[in-house]
Design a protein around this motif. Structure first.
Motif, PDB file in Angstrom:
ATOM      1  N   TYR A   3       7.840  -9.699 -44.656  1.00  0.00           N
ATOM      2  CA  TYR A   3       6.987 -10.819 -44.257  1.00  0.00           C
ATOM      3  C   TYR A   3       7.689 -12.168 -44.288  1.00  0.00           C
ATOM      4  CZ  TYR A   3       6.064 -11.884 -49.258  1.00  0.00           C
ATOM      5  OH  TYR A   3       6.189 -12.210 -50.589  1.00  0.00           O
ATOM      6  N   THR A   4       8.858 -12.261 -44.945  1.00  0.00           N
ATOM      7  CA  THR A   4       9.561 -13.543 -44.979  1.00  0.00           C
ATOM      8  C   THR A   4      10.612 -13.677 -43.874  1.00  0.00           C
ATOM      9  OG1 THR A   4      11.188 -12.684 -46.569  1.00  0.00           O
ATOM     10  CG2 THR A   4       9.259 -13.843 -47.471  1.00  0.00           C
ATOM     11  N   LEU A   5      11.242 -12.564 -43.491  1.00  0.00           N
ATOM     12  CA  LEU A   5      12.349 -12.633 -42.532  1.00  0.00           C
ATOM     13  C   LEU A   5      12.148 -11.772 -41.287  1.00  0.00           C
ATOM     14  CD1 LEU A   5      15.248 -12.497 -45.158  1.00  0.00           C
ATOM     15  CD2 LEU A   5      14.392 -14.512 -43.975  1.00  0.00           C
ATOM     16  N   ALA A   6      11.560 -10.577 -41.456  1.00  0.00           N
ATOM     17  CA  ALA A   6      11.412  -9.676 -40.307  1.00  0.00           C
ATOM     18  C   ALA A   6      10.284 -10.108 -39.369  1.00  0.00           C
ATOM     19  CB  ALA A   6      11.176  -8.243 -40.788  1.00  0.00           C
ATOM     20  N   THR A   7       9.124 -10.471 -39.937  1.00  0.00           N
ATOM     21  CA  THR A   7       7.979 -10.845 -39.099  1.00  0.00           C
ATOM     22  C   THR A   7       8.256 -12.063 -38.219  1.00  0.00           C
ATOM     23  OG1 THR A   7       6.435  -9.906 -40.710  1.00  0.00           O
ATOM     24  CG2 THR A   7       5.541 -11.455 -39.117  1.00  0.00           C
ATOM     25  N   PRO A   8       8.860 -13.147 -38.740  1.00  0.00           N
ATOM     26  CA  PRO A   8       9.175 -14.280 -37.855  1.00  0.00           C
ATOM     27  C   PRO A   8      10.126 -13.904 -36.720  1.00  0.00           C
ATOM     28  CG  PRO A   8       9.267 -14.977 -40.140  1.00  0.00           C
ATOM     29  CD  PRO A   8       9.132 -13.482 -40.154  1.00  0.00           C
ATOM     30  N   LEU A   9      10.941 -12.868 -36.919  1.00  0.00           N
ATOM     31  CA  LEU A   9      11.842 -12.394 -35.862  1.00  0.00           C
ATOM     32  C   LEU A   9      11.097 -11.553 -34.837  1.00  0.00           C
ATOM     33  CD1 LEU A   9      14.743 -11.886 -34.731  1.00  0.00           C
ATOM     34  CD2 LEU A   9      14.870  -9.924 -36.282  1.00  0.00           C
ATOM     35  N   ILE A  10      10.142 -10.732 -35.304  1.00  0.00           N
ATOM     36  CA  ILE A  10       9.440  -9.790 -34.432  1.00  0.00           C
ATOM     37  C   ILE A  10       8.315 -10.454 -33.643  1.00  0.00           C
ATOM     38  CG2 ILE A  10       7.986  -7.703 -34.443  1.00  0.00           C
ATOM     39  CD1 ILE A  10       9.591  -6.788 -36.902  1.00  0.00           C
ATOM     40  N   ASN A  11       7.652 -11.453 -34.227  1.00  0.00           N
ATOM     41  CA  ASN A  11       6.509 -12.086 -33.568  1.00  0.00           C
ATOM     42  C   ASN A  11       6.778 -12.559 -32.142  1.00  0.00           C
ATOM     43  OD1 ASN A  11       4.479 -11.655 -35.421  1.00  0.00           O
ATOM     44  ND2 ASN A  11       4.677 -13.636 -36.419  1.00  0.00           N
ATOM     45  N   PRO A  12       7.915 -13.234 -31.863  1.00  0.00           N
ATOM     46  CA  PRO A  12       8.165 -13.643 -30.471  1.00  0.00           C
ATOM     47  C   PRO A  12       8.199 -12.465 -29.504  1.00  0.00           C
ATOM     48  CG  PRO A  12       9.637 -14.804 -31.949  1.00  0.00           C
ATOM     49  CD  PRO A  12       8.943 -13.762 -32.778  1.00  0.00           C
ATOM     50  N   LEU A  13       8.704 -11.315 -29.972  1.00  0.00           N
ATOM     51  CA  LEU A  13       8.740 -10.125 -29.120  1.00  0.00           C
ATOM     52  C   LEU A  13       7.336  -9.571 -28.898  1.00  0.00           C
ATOM     53  CD1 LEU A  13      11.813  -8.318 -30.740  1.00  0.00           C
ATOM     54  CD2 LEU A  13      11.791  -9.811 -28.749  1.00  0.00           C
ATOM     55  N   ILE A  14       6.546  -9.525 -29.971  1.00  0.00           N
ATOM     56  CA  ILE A  14       5.190  -8.970 -29.888  1.00  0.00           C
ATOM     57  C   ILE A  14       4.312  -9.781 -28.945  1.00  0.00           C
ATOM     58  CG2 ILE A  14       3.050  -8.637 -31.206  1.00  0.00           C
ATOM     59  CD1 ILE A  14       4.772  -7.831 -33.588  1.00  0.00           C
ATOM     60  N   TYR A  15       4.430 -11.105 -29.017  1.00  0.00           N
ATOM     61  CA  TYR A  15       3.511 -11.962 -28.260  1.00  0.00           C
ATOM     62  C   TYR A  15       4.043 -12.388 -26.892  1.00  0.00           C
ATOM     63  CZ  TYR A  15       0.810 -12.150 -32.533  1.00  0.00           C
ATOM     64  OH  TYR A  15       0.060 -11.797 -33.637  1.00  0.00           O
ATOM     65  N   THR A  16       5.235 -11.908 -26.505  1.00  0.00           N
ATOM     66  CA  THR A  16       5.758 -12.268 -25.180  1.00  0.00           C
ATOM     67  C   THR A  16       6.141 -11.076 -24.307  1.00  0.00           C
ATOM     68  OG1 THR A  16       8.010 -12.481 -26.079  1.00  0.00           O
ATOM     69  CG2 THR A  16       6.659 -14.477 -25.997  1.00  0.00           C
ATOM     70  N   LEU A  17       6.587  -9.966 -24.904  1.00  0.00           N
ATOM     71  CA  LEU A  17       7.066  -8.841 -24.100  1.00  0.00           C
ATOM     72  C   LEU A  17       5.996  -8.290 -23.163  1.00  0.00           C
ATOM     73  CD1 LEU A  17       9.391  -6.717 -26.425  1.00  0.00           C
ATOM     74  CD2 LEU A  17      10.023  -8.165 -24.495  1.00  0.00           C
ATOM     75  N   ARG A  18       4.742  -8.278 -23.619  1.00  0.00           N
ATOM     76  CA  ARG A  18       3.647  -7.757 -22.812  1.00  0.00           C
ATOM     77  C   ARG A  18       2.867  -8.872 -22.110  1.00  0.00           C
ATOM     78  NH1 ARG A  18       2.424  -2.405 -23.803  1.00  0.00           N
ATOM     79  NH2 ARG A  18       3.501  -1.450 -25.554  1.00  0.00           N
ATOM     80  N   ASN A  19       3.426 -10.070 -22.090  1.00  0.00           N
ATOM     81  CA  ASN A  19       2.738 -11.205 -21.494  1.00  0.00           C
ATOM     82  C   ASN A  19       3.509 -11.680 -20.277  1.00  0.00           C
ATOM     83  OD1 ASN A  19       1.704 -13.882 -20.969  1.00  0.00           O
ATOM     84  ND2 ASN A  19       0.750 -13.797 -23.001  1.00  0.00           N
ATOM     85  N   ALA A  20       2.997 -11.357 -19.087  1.00  0.00           N
ATOM     86  CA  ALA A  20       3.682 -11.691 -17.843  1.00  0.00           C
ATOM     87  C   ALA A  20       3.762 -13.200 -17.616  1.00  0.00           C
ATOM     88  CB  ALA A  20       2.980 -11.030 -16.658  1.00  0.00           C
ATOM     89  N   GLU A  21       2.714 -13.942 -18.049  1.00  0.00           N
ATOM     90  CA  GLU A  21       2.680 -15.393 -17.848  1.00  0.00           C
ATOM     91  C   GLU A  21       3.813 -16.082 -18.604  1.00  0.00           C
ATOM     92  OE1 GLU A  21      -1.374 -16.194 -19.074  1.00  0.00           O
ATOM     93  OE2 GLU A  21      -1.872 -16.758 -17.028  1.00  0.00           O
ATOM     94  N   VAL A  22       4.022 -15.672 -19.853  1.00  0.00           N
ATOM     95  CA  VAL A  22       5.084 -16.278 -20.651  1.00  0.00           C
ATOM     96  C   VAL A  22       6.456 -15.910 -20.093  1.00  0.00           C
ATOM     97  CG1 VAL A  22       6.156 -16.366 -22.934  1.00  0.00           C
ATOM     98  CG2 VAL A  22       3.670 -16.335 -22.745  1.00  0.00           C
ATOM     99  N   LYS A  23       6.628 -14.642 -19.726  1.00  0.00           N
ATOM    100  CA  LYS A  23       7.923 -14.198 -19.184  1.00  0.00           C
ATOM    101  C   LYS A  23       8.241 -14.928 -17.888  1.00  0.00           C
ATOM    102  CE  LYS A  23       7.011  -9.720 -19.503  1.00  0.00           C
ATOM    103  NZ  LYS A  23       7.207  -8.249 -19.443  1.00  0.00           N
ATOM    104  N   ASN A  24       7.248 -15.126 -17.026  1.00  0.00           N
ATOM    105  CA  ASN A  24       7.475 -15.856 -15.776  1.00  0.00           C
ATOM    106  C   ASN A  24       7.796 -17.317 -16.048  1.00  0.00           C
ATOM    107  OD1 ASN A  24       6.982 -13.562 -14.252  1.00  0.00           O
ATOM    108  ND2 ASN A  24       4.803 -13.999 -14.002  1.00  0.00           N
ATOM    109  N   ALA A  25       7.107 -17.913 -17.018  1.00  0.00           N
ATOM    110  CA  ALA A  25       7.359 -19.321 -17.371  1.00  0.00           C
ATOM    111  C   ALA A  25       8.761 -19.499 -17.920  1.00  0.00           C
ATOM    112  CB  ALA A  25       6.308 -19.811 -18.371  1.00  0.00           C
ATOM    113  N   MET A  26       9.193 -18.506 -18.731  1.00  0.00           N
ATOM    114  CA  MET A  26      10.564 -18.580 -19.266  1.00  0.00           C
ATOM    115  C   MET A  26      11.600 -18.528 -18.157  1.00  0.00           C
ATOM    116  SD  MET A  26      10.390 -16.201 -22.709  1.00  0.00           S
ATOM    117  CE  MET A  26       9.511 -16.767 -24.172  1.00  0.00           C
TER     118      MET A  26
END
Length: 296
Positions: free
Chosen positions: A273-296
């Protein structure tokens, strides 16, 4: 509040004392930290600069990424640097600052996850009233309350941890200043202090987790009324979010809801919860989000 302490610094034992393993820790968590900063900074810049990402979901995602980057920064840089040292020390004041900031941004992340779940619930279960309920003004007020609540929580933790005196032992068997290992060094009975700390952190973790589970249960139940395509899309998103919630709250509840006991596995569990979650969260909330991927 007790401030008459003879201890001026603490010795952090880190994840390991083996020289070879310390090099592995340095290389591994340096990559973890750089990946965390890159992923979360990319989301922050994307949400801030893209006009297409103006909905409440991305407003909360912006703050989640900021919180993740700060939460990781409270702990990771010192841990990485300490892996290169034979004897890692941290001053008393720096230790208290680390306790405050880690609890502040940890609590902020929990509250943001709750707000994101509320936002998803309104979007899926009350779609006709979504823009009225989750207006920009309401989202701003909710986020301000989250920041205020985090400040109150971390201030209470600091007040409690400074209550007993520290007058002798100064070796912390951890890679950062965590509450339970720190209180083991106190020169007084800490039963009441531990009880209050567990009540504070434990209640926030457990109640927030139950609220998230309940919101996802209601969301999944309401998906029966949607089309097959809409149901599949919402289900895919919810499952990835649930995985992220479990990875963060599982270890957090295990650490924060126990009485005054520490286990050898605590350090490895805290990594989640101190090091792994902050790394994984961007993947969880963007990989399945077409709007964010297109904006990037």
């Amino acid at each position: 509040m007790q401030l008459n302490n003879n201890v001026t610094e603490f010795i952090l034992l880190g994840l390991t004392q083996d020289p070879v393993r310390k090099k592995i820790v340095f290389a591994t968590f340096l990559m973890f930290y750089l990946g965390t900063l890159l992923g979360n900074f990319l989301i922050i810049v994307t949400v801030k600069t893209s006009r297409a990402l103006g909905s409440p979901m991305y407003f909360f995602l912006f703050h989640l990424s900021f919180s993740d980057a700060c939460f990781s920064t409270c702990i990771a840089p010192r841990m990485i640097a300490d892996a290169l040292l034979k004897n890692a020390t941290i001053s008393f004041s720096e230790c208290m600052i680390q306790v405050f900031t880690s609890h502040f941004f940890g609590c902020l992340e929990i509250l943001i996850l709750v707000l994101m779940a509320v936002n998803r619930y309104v979007a899926i279960c009350k779609p006709l009233h979504y823009t009225t309920i989750m207006s920009h003004r309401v989202c701003g007020v909710l986020m301000s309350l989250a920041w205020l609540g985090s400040c109150v929580h971390s201030s209470a933790q600091i007040f409690l941890v400074l209550s007993p005196p520290f007058c002798g032992p100064n070796v912390i068997d951890h890679y950062f200043c965590d509450l339970q290992p720190l209180l083991k060094l106190a020169c007084a009975d800490t039963y009441v202090t531990n009880f209050l700390l567990v009540s504070n952190s434990g209640a926030i973790c457990t109640v927030s987790f139950l609220m998230l589970v309940l919101s996802y249960a209601v969301i999944l139940h309401s998906l029966r009324k949607h089309s097959a395509e809409g149901r599949k899309k919402a289900l895919s998103t919810c499952i990835s979010h649930i995985i992220g919630v479990i990875l963060f709250f599982g270890p957090c509840i295990f650490i924060c809801t126990r009485p005054a006991t520490t286990f050898s596995m605590d350090k490895m569990i805290a990594v989640f919860y101190t090091l792994a979650t902050p790394l994984i969260n961007p993947l969880i909330y963007t990989l399945r989000n077409a709007e964010v991927k297109n904006a990037m």
